[in-house]
Design an enzyme around this catalytic site. Structure first.
Site, PDB file in Angstrom:
ATOM      1  N   GLY A 288     133.357  12.353  12.761  1.00 51.89           N
ATOM      2  CA  GLY A 288     134.019  13.424  13.500  1.00 51.89           C
ATOM      3  C   GLY A 288     134.509  12.935  14.832  1.00 51.89           C
ATOM      4  O   GLY A 288     134.818  11.755  14.989  1.00 51.89           O
ATOM      5  N   CYS A 289     134.567  13.842  15.794  1.00 49.01           N
ATOM      6  CA  CYS A 289     135.160  13.492  17.078  1.00 49.01           C
ATOM      7  C   CYS A 289     134.098  12.972  18.025  1.00 49.01           C
ATOM      8  O   CYS A 289     133.827  13.576  19.069  1.00 49.01           O
ATOM      9  CB  CYS A 289     135.883  14.691  17.655  1.00 49.01           C
ATOM     10  SG  CYS A 289     137.053  15.369  16.493  1.00 49.01           S
ATOM     11  N   VAL A 290     133.457  11.886  17.625  1.00 50.54           N
ATOM     12  CA  VAL A 290     132.385  11.322  18.452  1.00 50.54           C
ATOM     13  C   VAL A 290     132.646   9.839  18.707  1.00 50.54           C
ATOM     14  O   VAL A 290     133.453   9.235  18.031  1.00 50.54           O
ATOM     15  CB  VAL A 290     131.004  11.484  17.785  1.00 50.54           C
ATOM     16  CG1 VAL A 290     130.655  12.946  17.712  1.00 50.54           C
ATOM     17  CG2 VAL A 290     130.974  10.846  16.420  1.00 50.54           C
TER      18      VAL A 290
ATOM     19  N   ALA B  54     131.829  18.491  17.642  1.00 51.13           N
ATOM     20  CA  ALA B  54     131.437  17.479  18.632  1.00 51.13           C
ATOM     21  C   ALA B  54     130.795  18.150  19.842  1.00 51.13           C
ATOM     22  O   ALA B  54     129.964  17.550  20.523  1.00 51.13           O
ATOM     23  CB  ALA B  54     132.654  16.666  19.062  1.00 51.13           C
TER      24      ALA B  54
ATOM     25  N   ALA C  75     136.014  12.035  23.420  1.00 53.01           N
ATOM     26  CA  ALA C  75     135.300  10.959  22.734  1.00 53.01           C
ATOM     27  C   ALA C  75     136.019   9.624  22.938  1.00 53.01           C
ATOM     28  O   ALA C  75     135.397   8.591  23.204  1.00 53.01           O
ATOM     29  CB  ALA C  75     135.187  11.272  21.244  1.00 53.01           C
TER      30      ALA C  75
END
Lengths: 495, 111, 239
Positions: free
Chosen positions: B109-111, A240, A463
């Site tokens: 993912g981590c988004v 990320a 996030a």
């Protein structure tokens, strides 16, 4: 965004124990993993014939493989100390989100099959079969636990719901009922090397872009090397950081620290992911396979040490599990992974980094302890280093720093609401509600202390908060990384 | 998984409404998807979509948000080259909502 | 020997075997089950001595419960404290001669031990009154409290209501312990009390009451935070 689909909790009483509201979050559904994805990771494509018995058999297998699971199934006295410690219970009031309530979903089946009392006096002991209803509860509520361990802080026996949730997900995967989000991410790591699926050319071009960008902004030739043989440091960071904002600002911070300290370092395109979602699904083999990429690259590149970026659960895996999973790291000079905050803090202590703190004077900063860092790992030598070191880094880079109240800080910190494999859109309602306790604390800091920056060291937290804070009318710009603030203030030498 | 009727065709989409086959995308489809998202497509919106598709064509992944903002800054003026502006265009987020309308797969993912 | 005495001798031995055997079986079973990964709940000391010291503090203070729910702490801590004195009070029945410090504290132990019904009723009421606790409480949870309450009340009745012959009871218990059983005192209240204790003995190892031993083996609280220094191998990790 359709913000009106569910009720946004009031921040006024978000830290208070709510009344029990049965089934309040029972309607939330996860996206099932598609068959080909299940098979790719070695699970049955769909719910198998006779899954009821197979699930029980798997539970029986796991209880003999994990002391934690066996003991946590058996020693709970149901004192209720944990009941109102879960952010998802505080946010929803659903009794199955009380940690003990969630655990009971598995204990019911456990008692029935593995205890005399449960087998003989089912209803009296609250024992039950593994049936459709039980599976529905499992697929619902074991995906409403972010494995944050806050409940276990308040348990007289240290019962850790995370261990139970992991086992439940492993059991469900093993009978063909998986969650798309985590499995898709894991599959991408195996295919491409990172959660996002960023192929090498994209990674290289992204890093080149950052070199130019930093050059434009600072005039310094800060490098973002990838696959550089002979580098001293292998930098592993959540992918990320290569994609999202504000994540990338911390990535720039790492690069500037290396630059200022004059230490050679590199990313790896093969191991371009720090996160390890194998932990979220409780699957030892997957966790090991994911970690293997990093161990392999560390040996191949011949680096002296591994430094890791801002990611909470991955730091737990690196700090606590790597050596067991894929160690020993004999080729390294420093055999254990070093957290980038430890690294930066050491440099600060040695006087190797200089800051212009006024660069951060626009910010009144507070720090959010991420759960896996706080309750499942350490940094440095002191038992509380995981709390103190990131704060020391922040204080070195910022003039205005304030602490959150004790009740939501350090080992009592609340999860952001998106950890443990729940950072997925179909669970947005849960994420918003689960974020309420920490957000309430933040809001108070904003109102009373003028906080406008909450720094953190976890890609998921970043996030999650950037997505959910706007539901509470808090701008996403409040969210930042520790190394983002380092990046703002660090003075780049000519090394 | 499911299908939606769009631009006169049945298109396969995932649970979150992202196109399964990238080739199914057309500007017409994008327009209808935007409508479903409550996004009114303007010139600026199309700039984002076009850049996303162009980048994806080359790299098989959506660009980093920072790359996207910089590109938009170049095209539409420096004051618009920031995340805030992108969120004004796409309140659901440049990564998720804009990718969806551009017909790209959902970032994971981590988004 | 009377049939009643034979019955009680038999069931007492069975109870002892089940209780001690069950306890050993469960606790050794816990100890032998592998811990594939190190999972201490941090912050946690890095040394075994540090962990032991912390555990002593936690166990003596019920620290986690204190931090979690003060009202339950009052009941839980009160119950366990009273049980310690009940235990002390009963030791004199199993030791001959009774060593002096034990003899001296008997009146005090009786005074505190006699409070046993209070925390039990309080905890039962708490389970019923608070919505969260009502939600999680099963019949088994009430059963454990009710069993202790009945044991307590029947025991107290021996002291205050239907005066029992302590000497006869002690002879009976010592006889059992020395493997030469004598006649059981045919005192109805005693037989009720003693029978309930036997039920507890059978029940204890296979119920949540095993927490009493389990608290010493929990991986999260008893593992040292020593991952950086001590290599931990997973016995089934396949390497």
């Amino acid at each position: 965004m359709a913000k009106e689909k569910f009720e946004i909790p009031s921040l006024e009483d978000a830290l208070d124990t709510p009344p029990v509201r049965k089934g309040a979050s029972g309607h939330l559904k996860i996206h099932p993993a598609p068959p080909q994805m299940m098979e790719k990771l070695g699970f049955p494509p769909a719910l198998v014939e006779g899954w009821q018995k197979k699930a029980v058999d798997k539970l029986g297998e796991l209880k003999e493989k994990y002391k934690s699971l066996k003991m946590f199934m058996e020693v709970c006295v149901k004192c209720g100390s944990c009941a109102d410690k879960c952010h998802y219970f505080l946010g929803t009031g659903d009794p199955n989100n009380m940690p003990v309530g969630r655990q009971e979903l598995m204990r019911k089946v456990y008692r029935k099959n593995f205890t005399a009392g449960g087998a003989l006096f089912g209803g009296f002991a609250r024992a039950g079969d593994m049936d459709e209803a039980a599976l529905k509860d499992w697929t619902t509520y074991f995906y409403q636990c972010s494995q944050c361990r806050r409940c276990s802080v308040f348990c007289p026996f240290g019962i850790d719901t995370a261990e139970i949730t992991m086992a439940a997900r492993e059991i469900m995967d093993s009978v063909g009922a998986g969650h798309k989000y985590s499995l898709e991410v894991i599959a991408k790591v195996h295919d491409v090397g990172n959660n996002l699926g960023i192929p090498k050319p994209a990674l290289s071009s992204t890093l080149e872009f950052l070199e130019e960008d930093v050059k434009e902004a600072t005039g310094a030739d800060v490098k973002f090397p990838v696959d550089a043989e002979g580098a001293e440091v292998l930098m592993i960071t959540p992918s990320a950081d290569f994609f999202s904002s504000p994540h990338v600002d911390s990535l720039v911070g790492y690069a500037k620290v290396f630059h200022a300290a004059g230490i050679s370092w590199t990313f790896s395109s093969y191991a371009s992911e720090f996160a390890n979602f194998g932990m979220f699904i409780g699957n030892y083999a997957q966790m090991k396979k994911i970690a293997e990429r990093i161990a392999t690259v560390a040996r191949d590149l011949g680096v002296k040490r591994i430094i890791v970026g801002e990611c909470g659960h991955a730091w737990r895996v690196a700090y606590g599990f790597w050596d067991t999973l894929v160690g020993p790291f004999d080729t390294l000079e420093v055999k254990r992974p070093v957290h980038v905050c430890e690294f930066t803090n050491d440099l600060i202590k040695r006087g190797a980094l200089k800051f212009d703190k006024t660069a951060n004077d626009g910010f009144t900063v507070t720090y959010h302890d991420s759960c896996n860092v706080a309750r499942a790992s350490r940094m440095g030598e002191s038992p509380e280093g995981q709390f103190d070191i990131p704060r020391e880094v922040l204080k070195a880079a910022c003039n205005k720093y304030v602490e959150m109240p004790d009740s939501v800080n350090r080992e009592k910190t609340f999860c952001c609401g998106g950890g443990g494999g729940l950072l997925t859109d179909e669970l947005m309602e849960l994420r918003v509600k689960g974020a309420a306790p920490k957000t309430a604390a933040l809001k108070r800091m904003m109102d009373e202390k003028g906080v406008n920056m909450m720094a953190m060291i976890c890609a998921i937290c970043k996030a999650q908060f950037t997505k959910v804070l706007p539901y509470y009318d808090i701008p996403m710009e409040v969210v930042g990384g520790v190394h983002q603030l380092v990046s703002n203030a660090i003075i780049l030498g000519d090394k | 998984m499911g299908t939606i009727d769009m631009a006169g065709k049945k298109l396969e989409v995932d649970e979150d409404g992202y196109l399964t086959n990238l080739d199914d995308w057309s500007r017409e489809v994008a327009g209808e998807m935007a409508k479903g998202e409550g996004v009114e497509m303007t010139e600026a919106h199309w700039e984002v979509v076009d850049f996303l598709r162009q980048y994806y064509d080359e790299y098989k992944i959506a660009p980093m948000i920072r790359i996207l903002t910089k590109e938009i800054g170049k095209k539409l003026g420096k004051e618009k080259g920031n995340t805030k502006y992108l969120y004004e265009l796409y309140p659901g987020g440049p990564a998720k909502q804009a990718c969806k309308i551009a017909g790209l797969p959902k970032p994971t993912g981590c988004v | 020997m009377s049939a009643l005495s034979l019955f009680y001798a038999g069931i007492s031995y069975a109870g002892a075997v089940v209780f001690f055997g069950g306890l050993a079986y469960k606790l050794i079973g816990y100890a032998l089950t592998p811990s594939p990964l190190k999972i201490p709940l941090t912050p946690q000391p890095a040394s075994a001595a540090g962990v032991a010291w912390k555990a002593v503090g936690s166990i003596l203070s019920f620290r986690a419960l204190w931090n979690g729910d003060r009202w339950t702490w009052v009941g839980g801590y009160g119950l366990h404290l009273v049980l310690v004195f009940v235990f002390i009070r009963h030791l004199r029945l199993f030791l001959s001669p009774v060593p002096w410090p034990l003899a001296d504290v008997q009146p005090f132990a009786l005074l505190i031990g006699a409070l046993l019904p209070l925390p039990l009723v309080y905890l039962m009421a708490r389970r019923a009154a608070v919505d969260r606790y009502r939600q999680i409480s099963s019949g088994a949870d009430y059963f454990a409290l009710a069993l202790l309450l009945l044991i307590g009340l029947s025991g107290l009745s021996l002291k205050f209501l239907f005066h029992a012959d302590v000497v006869g009871i002690k002879e009976f218990l010592l006889g059992l312990m020395l493997l030469s059983p004598v006649e059981v005192p045919e005192h109805p209240a005693f037989l009720v009390h003693f029978s309930l204790v036997l039920v507890l003995g059978f029940y204890f190892p296979f119920s949540k009451l095993i927490h009493a031993g389990g608290v010493l083996l929990s991986p999260t609280t008893m593992q040292a935070d020593d991952a950086p220094d001590v290599r931990h191998v997973n016995p089934w990790g396949g390497q």
